[in-house]
Design an enzyme around this catalytic site. Structure first.
Site, mmCIF file in Angstrom:
data_model
loop_
_atom_site.group_PDB
_atom_site.id
_atom_site.type_symbol
_atom_site.label_atom_id
_atom_site.label_comp_id
_atom_site.label_asym_id
_atom_site.label_seq_id
_atom_site.Cartn_x
_atom_site.Cartn_y
_atom_site.Cartn_z
ATOM 1 N N ASN A 38 0.846 -1.192 0.000
ATOM 2 C CA ASN A 38 0.000 0.000 0.000
ATOM 3 C C ASN A 38 0.880 1.240 0.000
ATOM 4 O O ASN A 38 1.956 1.249 0.606
ATOM 5 C CB ASN A 38 -0.901 0.020 1.241
ATOM 6 N N TYR A 62 0.401 9.875 4.623
ATOM 7 C CA TYR A 62 0.113 10.141 6.035
ATOM 8 C C TYR A 62 1.236 11.020 6.567
ATOM 9 O O TYR A 62 2.404 10.648 6.489
ATOM 10 C CB TYR A 62 0.068 8.842 6.848
ATOM 11 N N ARG A 63 0.883 12.157 7.108
ATOM 12 C CA ARG A 63 1.902 13.103 7.579
ATOM 13 C C ARG A 63 2.762 12.498 8.685
ATOM 14 O O ARG A 63 2.336 11.577 9.391
ATOM 15 C CB ARG A 63 1.235 14.377 8.086
ATOM 16 N N TRP A 79 -1.124 7.539 10.369
ATOM 17 C CA TRP A 79 -2.168 6.865 9.593
ATOM 18 C C TRP A 79 -3.382 6.761 10.484
ATOM 19 O O TRP A 79 -3.330 6.190 11.574
ATOM 20 C CB TRP A 79 -1.719 5.525 9.033
ATOM 21 N N GLU A 118 -1.358 1.022 -5.027
ATOM 22 C CA GLU A 118 -1.249 2.356 -5.621
ATOM 23 C C GLU A 118 -0.181 2.409 -6.707
ATOM 24 O O GLU A 118 -0.248 3.258 -7.603
ATOM 25 C CB GLU A 118 -0.944 3.402 -4.539
ATOM 26 N N ASP A 148 -4.510 21.872 10.306
ATOM 27 C CA ASP A 148 -4.949 20.876 9.332
ATOM 28 C C ASP A 148 -5.814 21.453 8.213
ATOM 29 O O ASP A 148 -6.136 22.640 8.209
ATOM 30 C CB ASP A 148 -5.678 19.742 10.070
HETATM 31 C C1 LIG Z 1 -1.490 16.566 1.923
HETATM 32 C C2 LIG Z 1 -2.247 15.414 2.490
HETATM 33 C C3 LIG Z 1 -1.996 14.970 3.773
HETATM 34 C C4 LIG Z 1 -2.672 13.898 4.320
HETATM 35 N N1 LIG Z 1 -2.386 13.504 5.589
HETATM 36 C C5 LIG Z 1 -3.010 12.422 6.109
HETATM 37 C C6 LIG Z 1 -2.664 11.964 7.409
HETATM 38 O O1 LIG Z 1 -1.827 12.548 8.095
HETATM 39 N N2 LIG Z 1 -3.288 10.855 7.883
HETATM 40 C C7 LIG Z 1 -4.221 10.176 7.150
HETATM 41 O O2 LIG Z 1 -4.734 9.172 7.622
HETATM 42 N N3 LIG Z 1 -4.591 10.614 5.915
HETATM 43 C C8 LIG Z 1 -3.990 11.714 5.374
HETATM 44 N N4 LIG Z 1 -4.331 12.149 4.130
HETATM 45 C C9 LIG Z 1 -5.389 11.434 3.383
HETATM 46 C C10 LIG Z 1 -4.898 10.099 2.852
HETATM 47 O O3 LIG Z 1 -3.747 10.275 2.071
HETATM 48 C C11 LIG Z 1 -5.967 9.408 2.038
HETATM 49 O O4 LIG Z 1 -7.040 9.112 2.900
HETATM 50 C C12 LIG Z 1 -5.506 8.144 1.333
HETATM 51 O O5 LIG Z 1 -6.564 7.611 0.569
HETATM 52 C C13 LIG Z 1 -5.012 7.095 2.297
HETATM 53 O O6 LIG Z 1 -4.565 5.979 1.568
HETATM 54 P P1 LIG Z 1 -5.027 4.507 1.956
HETATM 55 O O7 LIG Z 1 -6.461 4.389 1.493
HETATM 56 O O8 LIG Z 1 -4.114 3.643 1.157
HETATM 57 O O9 LIG Z 1 -4.886 4.354 3.404
HETATM 58 C C14 LIG Z 1 -3.656 13.235 3.562
HETATM 59 C C15 LIG Z 1 -3.922 13.674 2.269
HETATM 60 C C16 LIG Z 1 -3.229 14.747 1.734
HETATM 61 C C17 LIG Z 1 -3.533 15.209 0.338
HETATM 62 MN MN LIG Z 2 -4.474 2.294 -0.405
#
Ligand SMILES: Cc1cc2nc3c(=O)[nH]c(=O)nc-3n(C[C@H](O)[C@H](O)[C@H](O)COP(=O)(O)O)c2cc1C
Ligand SMILES: [Mn+2]
Length: 512
Positions: free
Chosen positions: A171, A175-176, A189, A263, A312
């Protein structure tokens, strides 16, 4: 058409007049945010910015706002219109079984296209130009402090790579990461995200007490500290982080894809060329070969640490909470690395354009489950999870309610705090028309539906972290079969003949 790496993408931005280089010295602490925020809020998102002279960071450059306009978002994905991508997805979803040789031959280009989705492992790549096994510090990178009350400096655009311990699929999620010190960072996450599930799976596998301890740990991290009960799972999960990848992969890391879809494949589909991967030095994971920076490391299964607050994308600081801790084992990077980052805050900012692209690209996928959906609008001001306006082809009583429930059951759309459903003749992109319809068409007690469920971790108003209520508004025209027996009035529209007559005499009226 596909960009080979971040530098190729930066050159394309430059050629398109979509990028400004800043030679004046700027501070990564707050200053870059203030500059970028002003640029983001100047009409149409302003240009992408490269800071060439970051205070204290000779040899590094900072790229920000790379996706921050409708034009750049299309450029990033190599299309004139995002509907092209939606159409390509639709084409794959719409495959019928071939009925003869001719049909089969017609499918060949599509199958050849599919071969490009799969990532390709290569023996080395630019991300290995410098390999630092011991002499590294996360703050060798010009990591920003974004806002005054942030808990520290945050890596804001990382592609976080994990492996599903059950089936081995990878995956990539964005996630910051809050930098705690030279070698550790928070791993933010949220608990409903795919990497969090990998983490729980690793705990389930490691825990002598089956999944109980894992569930306990996740419960604690979801709702604030509760003292540990029972055996803690021992062990760790490997994680790699890519910073500064070509734009299709960075974008793919944000896409709310089904958990089992890698991805890397989505990026391959978007760029129509395989993503090239190389093996990590210290962990059993593969990373994009052309990335600017790779962080290799692990999270312990029994370690959580306070993360946040962080300014945020809701326009508020997200609250402090417990998250796993990433320990770095090795850093590799390109010569003269470019650190890719973003800031979030009050909209509109860069992520608004990313979100809008996801809205367009996901429409055909939403229609697989909910074919009655005509169009969808996630207004930027409602920061995506707070409001979804959807128009439907209404065919039976209670249809709007079915659509609401469908949305709340669909991946990350489960977070949608308010779903507004209108009839197909309402243009959901025209928010003024939507307000007119909603305000006129609802009998609130009858047409508003509440439900309970998981809510976005960033929702500060919910009764509990991650759990709260949601609202659906059925603003469709009500039918007798739904118990509405009063006559429903016609909308006001001038007839065509009168319009044409007035068109003909319009100039003579001397109004304009
Ligand atoms: C700039 C940016 C920062 C993000 N930061 C976070 C974060 O800190 N934690 C989180 O869970 N999702 C964050 N997201 C949203 C996730 O990237 C998004 O939900 C993504 O689909 C997660 O991937 P996954 O489905 O593979 O878990 C962020 C998105 C962006 C555009
Ligand atoms: Mn994913």
């Amino acid at each position: 058409m596909a960009y080979s790496d971040l530098r190729d993408w930066i050159s394309a931005l430059e050629r398109a007049g979509e990028l400004k280089r800043i030679r004046a010295e700027v501070d990564p602490i707050l200053e870059i945010t203030e500059i970028t925020d002003r640029v983001s809020k100047s009409g149409n998102g302003g240009p992408a910015l490269v800071f060439e002279n970051v205070k204290g960071y000779r040899g590094w450059q900072v790229l920000i706002n790379q996706f921050g306009s409708a034009r750049r978002m299309k450029l990033a994905l190599g299309v004139e219109s995002l509907d092209e991508i939606a159409a390509r997805i639709h084409q794959f979803l719409d495959v019928k079984s071939p009925e003869g040789l001719l049909d089969k031959i017609k499918m060949l280009p599509m199958l050849a296209d599919m071969a490009k989705f799969f990532p390709k492992t290569v023996s080395s790549g630019p991300c290995k130009e410098v390999i630092r096994r011991d002499d590294f510090d996360l703050l060798h990178m010009p990591v920003l402090q974004c806002w005054p009350q942030d808990a520290g400096r945050f890596i804001t655009l990382p592609c976080v790579i994990t492996r599903d311990p059950k089936i081995g699929k990878r995956n990539v999620g964005m996630y910051r990461m809050q930098v705690y010190d030279a070698r550790t960072a928070g791993m933010h996450w949220q608990r409903q995200k795919v990497a969090a599930e990998h983490y729980r799976d690793a705990m389930r596998a490691a825990s002598p007490a089956g999944s109980a301890a894992a569930v306990d740990l996740m419960a604690r991290s979801g709702g604030g500290a509760i003292e540990a009960a029972g055996d803690r799972p021992q062990g760790k999960m490997e994680v790699a982080v890519a910073i500064g990848t070509e734009p299709a992969l960075t974008f793919a890391a944000v896409i709310p894809a089904p958990p089992d879809v890698e991805e890397f494949m989505i990026a391959g589909f978007l760029r129509q060329k395989p993503v090239e991967l190389v093996k990590c030095e210290t962990v059993d994971l593969e990373v994009p070969a052309t990335a600017e920076v790779i962080l290799e490391g692990y999270v312990n299964l029994d370690e959580l640490r306070s993360e946040g607050p962080f300014g945020d994308h809701t326009g508020f600081y997200s609250l402090e909470d417990l998250y796993p801790v990433f320990h770095v084992t090795c850093v590799t990077h390109r010569e003269k690395p470019i650190y890719a980052t973003t800031i979030v805050g009050k909209p509109p900012m860069e992520d608004a354009w990313i979100g809008k692209a996801i809205e367009r690209i996901f429409l055909p996928l939403m229609r697989v489950t909910l074919p009655e959906i005509v169009d969808v609008n996630l207004p930027v001001e409602a920061v995506f999870h707070n409001l979804m306006i959807v128009s439907i082809r209404k065919s039976y009583p209670g249809h709007a309610r079915k659509v609401m429930n469908g949305i709340w059951a669909m991946g990350q759309a489960m977070f949608t705090k308010c779903v507004v459903v209108v009839d197909e003749d309402c243009d959901v992109q025209d928010v003024r028309e939507v307000v007119l319809r909603v305000a006129n068409n609802i009998d609130p007690e009858r047409d508003i539906q509440f439900t309970l469920g998981p809510v976005d971790s960033l929702d500060h108003s919910a009764r509990l972290p991650n759990f709260g209520s949601k609202m659906g508004i059925d603003a469709t025209r009500k039918w007798p079969t739904e118990g509405f027996t009063r006559p429903w009035p016609e909308e006001i529209r001038m007839d065509e003949a009168t319009k044409r007559r007035v068109d003909a005499i319009w100039k003579q009226l001397g109004i304009e």
